[in-house]
Design a protein around this motif. Sequence first.
Motif, PDB file in Angstrom:
ATOM      1  N   GLU A 234       0.831  -1.197   0.000  1.00  0.00           N
ATOM      2  CA  GLU A 234       0.000   0.000   0.000  1.00  0.00           C
ATOM      3  C   GLU A 234       0.869   1.252   0.000  1.00  0.00           C
ATOM      4  OE1 GLU A 234      -2.619  -0.220   3.312  1.00  0.00           O
ATOM      5  OE2 GLU A 234      -3.716  -1.986   2.562  1.00  0.00           O
ATOM      6  N   GLY A 235       0.618   2.131  -0.965  1.00  0.00           N
ATOM      7  CA  GLY A 235       1.385   3.362  -1.064  1.00  0.00           C
ATOM      8  C   GLY A 235       2.732   3.206  -1.716  1.00  0.00           C
ATOM      9  N   ARG A 236       3.062   1.991  -2.168  1.00  0.00           N
ATOM     10  CA  ARG A 236       4.340   1.757  -2.840  1.00  0.00           C
ATOM     11  C   ARG A 236       4.168   1.959  -4.337  1.00  0.00           C
ATOM     12  NH1 ARG A 236       5.927   2.054   2.178  1.00  0.00           N
ATOM     13  NH2 ARG A 236       7.508   0.569   2.885  1.00  0.00           N
ATOM     14  N   GLU A 237       4.972   2.819  -4.892  1.00  0.00           N
ATOM     15  CA  GLU A 237       4.887   3.145  -6.311  1.00  0.00           C
ATOM     16  C   GLU A 237       5.432   2.008  -7.177  1.00  0.00           C
ATOM     17  OE1 GLU A 237       7.291   6.284  -9.053  1.00  0.00           O
ATOM     18  OE2 GLU A 237       6.240   7.153  -7.317  1.00  0.00           O
ATOM     19  N   GLY A 238       4.714   1.692  -8.260  1.00  0.00           N
ATOM     20  CA  GLY A 238       5.197   0.748  -9.252  1.00  0.00           C
ATOM     21  C   GLY A 238       4.858  -0.701  -8.992  1.00  0.00           C
ATOM     22  N   CYS A 239       4.136  -1.005  -7.916  1.00  0.00           N
ATOM     23  CA  CYS A 239       3.861  -2.398  -7.595  1.00  0.00           C
ATOM     24  C   CYS A 239       2.954  -3.086  -8.617  1.00  0.00           C
ATOM     25  CB  CYS A 239       3.219  -2.507  -6.206  1.00  0.00           C
ATOM     26  SG  CYS A 239       4.403  -2.294  -4.858  1.00  0.00           S
ATOM     27  N   ASN A 240       2.209  -2.310  -9.380  1.00  0.00           N
ATOM     28  CA  ASN A 240       1.330  -2.887 -10.398  1.00  0.00           C
ATOM     29  C   ASN A 240       1.989  -2.945 -11.762  1.00  0.00           C
ATOM     30  OD1 ASN A 240      -0.897  -3.268  -8.618  1.00  0.00           O
ATOM     31  ND2 ASN A 240      -1.353  -1.079  -8.765  1.00  0.00           N
TER      32      ASN A 240
END
Length: 486
Positions: A234-240
Motif C-alpha cells: 500500500e502506497g508503494r509506487e510501481g507495484c502494479n
Amino acid sequence: MLARPRLRALCLRNARHTLPAQSQRRQINHFVSQNPPTADQPPPSQPQTTFTLAVKDNITTVSPLPTTTCASPFLASHASPFQATIVTQLQSFGAQLVAKTNLDEFGMGSHSTHSAHGPVAQSLGGSPYSAGGSSGGSAVAVANEEVDLALGTDTGGSVRLPAAYCGVVGYKPSYGMLSRHGVVPYANSLDTVGLLARTVGRIRELVVERGLWKVWDGRDPTSLGEATRRRCAEGREGCNGEKGRGLEGVRLGLPVEYNIEELEGRVKDAWVEAAGRLEERGAKVVPVSLPTTRHALSAYYVIALAEASSNLAKYDGVSRGQGFGEEVKRRILLGSYTLSSEAMDNYFLKAQAVRRLVRRDFDRVFRLENPLQDEQEVFDLSEMSDDIPMESKLGPAEVDFLLCPTAPTLAPKLEDVMSGQGVLDAYMNDVFTVPASLAGLPAVSVPMPVEGEERMAGLQLIGQYWDDAKLLGVAEAVSEVLRGTK
C-alpha cells in the motif's frame, strides 16, 4: 550541486553434466555443471523459452542438473529430491536452466575462492581478477553473456559484491519477498535469493511486471503471507508494473559514514561523479547520517556466523574437520564461540541490539515508513553528525533511496587474493552491503564506470522495506545515465 572531482576431482563429471572444456572457461572456472541450451521447442503446455538461466550451486535443482554441491566435499554427489521454488517459478516464465555455478563453500566468502571446485575468476585484459563472492560464478556467467539471468544468494552482499566486481546488475530483494525454499541455508535471518543480469530491466520485468514479488510460498517459513504482502504494498509506487517517472524529483541520500578510510580514491571519485550526473537528470542529492554504520559489519559477522554454526551442526562431527574447508571451519568456530554461555551476552545479544539500531537508522532517513514498524522513527538530533544540514527545525531531509558504492575497492587480482589478502581484509569488502542485509532492505548494485580503468565499480541503491518496485525503476534510470544512454 555536488562537486565532481581438491578436490577438483569431486566436481561433477558425466556424460550429461560436464564442466566446460575450453581453456578460457577452465581459467575462470565459473560452472560446476552445464547443460548447453538446445533448440528443442518446449511442449505446447509450456511457455516458449525466453531466456537462459544459471543457478548458484547452493540452490536445489532436479532437472536437467540434479546435483547441488554447495562447493563442498560433503555434498560432492548430493542429488536433491526437490527443486527450489524460485527455479520452478522462473521455468514457468520460460527460463531454460543451462548451468549450475561455482561459489564459496556454503556461500561463505567474498571472492569465490573457498570452493572444492577451485576458485572462480573473471578475465580482464587477459589477467584473472576476483569475481567477488560468494555468487562469483553466477556473476561471471552473466558478464560473459553465457546466460541471460543468474540466481545467487545474498546474505551480506554475496550477489551485490560479485555484480560490482564483474560489471553487471545484482539485486537483493526485501527479506521475505522471494521464496528461499530449496536454498541451502547459511544464516536464516539474513539469507535472500538474488538475481543477476546485464540490465536492471531484465530483473524488473520478472520481479515487478510478471509479479514475482506477489507470490507467497507456504513451504518457506520466512515468506511473507499474502495479506501482509498487500499491506506492505500500500502506497508503494510501481507495484502494479507501471513505469516510474525516472529520476525527476527523486531524493538520493549520500551516507556520510560511508566515506571510510578503506574507500579507494578512484571509487570515491566515481561515486561523487555519478551523484553529480544524477543531479543533472533531476534527482536531488543530499547528505544523510547513519550513525550505527560503524558497528554494522561487526554485528553482521557475529550474527551470521552464529547462525551458520547452528545450520552446519547437522553434518557429522567426526568427519567435518576434514570435510569442511578452512573458511567454513573458521566461521563455525567463531559462531560456536559467540553462542557459548560465556560469550553470548557480550557478543550475540549485543549484536542483535546493534541490528535494531541499524534498522532504526534506515527508518529515520527514508521518506516512506517501514510497514513492519508500528511507529515512524525520528532522529535524536544530539546523535547526528555536524555535517548533516537541517531541512527544518524538525530535523534533516528524508530521502527515497540511499546512494553509495557497493564495495570500497575495485576487483583485486586473483593472485593477490589467494596469496596476500588477510581474512579481515576480505570481510571488510562487505562493509557497504551488510547494513541493508541486517535491516532486511532491498538493494541493487549497478555498474559504475571508473575513469581510466577497465574495471567497473558498483553503485548501490538501497530502499525502504518493500519498496522494491520503485527501487528497480529508479535503478534502471540510474543505470541508463551511467551508461550514457539517457
